[in-house]
Design a protein around this motif. Structure first.
Motif, PDB file in Angstrom:
ATOM      1  N   UNK A   1      -3.570   8.260 -13.788  1.00 14.34           N
ATOM      2  CA  UNK A   1      -2.133   8.105 -14.049  1.00 14.34           C
ATOM      3  C   UNK A   1      -1.386   9.392 -13.724  1.00 14.34           C
ATOM      4  N   UNK A   2      -1.944  10.544 -14.146  1.00 12.33           N
ATOM      5  CA  UNK A   2      -1.238  11.808 -13.960  1.00 12.33           C
ATOM      6  C   UNK A   2      -1.339  12.324 -12.525  1.00 12.33           C
ATOM      7  N   UNK A   3      -2.347  11.884 -11.804  1.00  7.10           N
ATOM      8  CA  UNK A   3      -2.432  12.243 -10.387  1.00  7.10           C
ATOM      9  C   UNK A   3      -1.578  11.302  -9.541  1.00  7.10           C
ATOM     10  N   UNK A   4      -1.576  10.022  -9.917  1.00  9.77           N
ATOM     11  CA  UNK A   4      -0.875   9.016  -9.124  1.00  9.77           C
ATOM     12  C   UNK A   4       0.631   9.193  -9.164  1.00  9.77           C
ATOM     13  N   UNK A   5       1.151   9.690 -10.273  1.00 11.20           N
ATOM     14  CA  UNK A   5       2.604   9.845 -10.356  1.00 11.20           C
ATOM     15  C   UNK A   5       3.108  10.819  -9.305  1.00 11.20           C
ATOM     16  N   UNK A   6       2.303  11.807  -8.969  1.00 13.72           N
ATOM     17  CA  UNK A   6       2.701  12.765  -7.938  1.00 13.72           C
ATOM     18  C   UNK A   6       2.901  12.057  -6.607  1.00 13.72           C
ATOM     19  N   UNK A   7       2.004  11.114  -6.306  1.00 13.11           N
ATOM     20  CA  UNK A   7       2.109  10.376  -5.048  1.00 13.11           C
ATOM     21  C   UNK A   7       3.313   9.437  -5.056  1.00 13.11           C
ATOM     22  N   UNK A   8       3.545   8.764  -6.198  1.00  4.94           N
ATOM     23  CA  UNK A   8       4.702   7.876  -6.293  1.00  4.94           C
ATOM     24  C   UNK A   8       6.004   8.664  -6.168  1.00  4.94           C
ATOM     25  N   UNK A   9       6.076   9.804  -6.824  1.00  4.17           N
ATOM     26  CA  UNK A   9       7.280  10.635  -6.734  1.00  4.17           C
ATOM     27  C   UNK A   9       7.522  11.089  -5.299  1.00  4.17           C
ATOM     28  N   UNK A  10       6.460  11.460  -4.621  1.00  2.00           N
ATOM     29  CA  UNK A  10       6.593  11.888  -3.226  1.00  2.00           C
ATOM     30  C   UNK A  10       7.092  10.743  -2.351  1.00  2.00           C
TER      31      UNK A  10
ATOM     32  N   UNK B   1       0.822  -1.227   0.000  1.00  4.29           N
ATOM     33  CA  UNK B   1       0.000   0.000   0.000  1.00  4.29           C
ATOM     34  C   UNK B   1       0.850   1.268   0.000  1.00  4.29           C
ATOM     35  N   UNK B   2       1.907   1.247  -0.803  1.00  7.15           N
ATOM     36  CA  UNK B   2       2.756   2.419  -0.947  1.00  7.15           C
ATOM     37  C   UNK B   2       3.992   2.413  -0.074  1.00  7.15           C
ATOM     38  N   UNK B   3       4.016   1.571   0.955  1.00  8.91           N
ATOM     39  CA  UNK B   3       5.163   1.542   1.859  1.00  8.91           C
ATOM     40  C   UNK B   3       6.429   1.097   1.146  1.00  8.91           C
ATOM     41  N   UNK B   4       6.276   0.217   0.142  1.00 12.56           N
ATOM     42  CA  UNK B   4       7.443  -0.272  -0.584  1.00 12.56           C
ATOM     43  C   UNK B   4       8.149   0.872  -1.302  1.00 12.56           C
ATOM     44  N   UNK B   5       7.377   1.728  -1.968  1.00 15.31           N
ATOM     45  CA  UNK B   5       7.987   2.886  -2.636  1.00 15.31           C
ATOM     46  C   UNK B   5       8.716   3.772  -1.625  1.00 15.31           C
ATOM     47  N   UNK B   6       8.098   4.000  -0.457  1.00 16.52           N
ATOM     48  CA  UNK B   6       8.729   4.842   0.562  1.00 16.52           C
ATOM     49  C   UNK B   6      10.062   4.257   1.007  1.00 16.52           C
TER      50      UNK B   6
END
Length: 302
Positions: free
Chosen positions: A97-106, A52-57
């Motif tokens: 896609x264009x909104x989600x990339x902001x979250x992934x980048x963060x 749930x996003x923790x991996x990217x962090x």
């Protein structure tokens, strides 16, 4: 380690780390990632939905310590949207896609992504809208290259014909050799393959008997359990180093970009690297390929 170059100039280490199995213990994850870097692995593959996003962090936080290096490549994926109630829905829309990339980048702590991939896809998707989203992200400088993670031939062929994808991620190994039917088309377009599942749930390791019993009790694809066991035994008799054998099989394709291996410990990763470094005689690889069935995708063809 061998580096394979994408159309954008991105250089992928031929062995990449699939970060999904890193877990949420950052200390342990750091040990694995440091082992990867020490071993010459510079491609790291994650996705927005892993933990749930923790991996990217975690991946972003650890790799931020190596900002002075210019050879690290990070790939992540988009398309599976997690709703507030915990449900997962497929959303390949441009807006998502264009909104989600902001979250992934963060989460990754980056200003731009090296590789951004669609995490699935069907022929019923708004394909041109999805493609235009990735193209716009490239023009905006938010991604260097984009790709597709899929095993659906009709979707793959649409992207090959109508987009500028640089990578195709698919499950690919000696038993699951279905991607072979697309290799010529993929190579002609200058697309590189990210081969996931190369050891196929342990089937191409020294613990293959355990994998057969615990994970393939009903067989797989066109193999019943007995035929699968006999086939893997024949492969082992031909070449006991099963991991090195399946890696060498994958390395025989000109379209190979990176073999994606997961690791839940540094030792497991070191073993994979040692197997990657072994050279198996091409004649042995050819004999191994003759032992297994010729598989083709049978669904999602049109």
């Amino acid at each position: 380690m061998q580096k394979n170059i994408l159309k954008s100039g991105l250089a992928l280490s031929e062995l990449g780390l699939g970060c999904m199995s890193l877990g949420t213990n950052e200390k342990q994850a750091q040990e694995i990632i440091e082992t990867a870097l020490e071993s010459g692995i510079t491609y790291f593959d994650t996705a927005d939905i892993y933990d749930k996003g923790e991996n990217e962090k975690i991946v972003g936080n650890i790799l931020s310590q190596y900002q002075q290096r210019d050879d690290i490549v990070i790939g992540t994926k988009v398309g599976n949207q997690l709703k507030p109630n915990g449900d997962m829905v497929w959303n390949p829309s441009k807006k998502h896609i264009k909104e989600n990339i902001k979250q992934s980048l963060q989460r990754l702590g980056l200003e731009h992504l090296d590789l951004y991939m669609l995490h699935g896809g069907t022929i019923e998707d708004p394909l041109d809208e999805t493609i235009s989203a990735f193209e716009e992200l490239k023009k905006e400088g938010l991604v260097k290259g984009y790709g597709l993670s899929s095993i659906r031939p009709n979707v793959i062929r649409y992207y090959l014909a109508n987009s500028d994808i640089e990578v195709l991620m698919s499950q690919f190994n000696l038993i699951d050799n279905r991607p072979e039917m697309l290799m010529d088309e993929v190579h002609e377009k200058g697309v590189k393959v990210l081969a996931r599942g190369p050891v196929f749930k342990g089937l191409f390791t020294q613990n293959y008997n355990k994998a057969l019993t615990q994970k393939f009790n009903d067989g797989i694809f066109e193999y019943d359990a007995d035929t699968l066991a006999k086939t893997v035994s024949q492969l082992h008799d031909l070449e006991p180093e099963l991991t090195a054998l399946t890696f060498s099989y994958l390395k025989s394709f000109d379209a190979l970009g990176s073999i994606i291996v997961g690791a839940s410990s540094s030792e497991q990763l070191r073993q994979n690297v040692a197997q990657y470094d072994k050279t198996i005689d091409p004649a042995i690889v050819k004999k191994a390929r003759a032992i297994v069935k010729d598989l083709n995708y049978t669904h999602h063809l049109k």
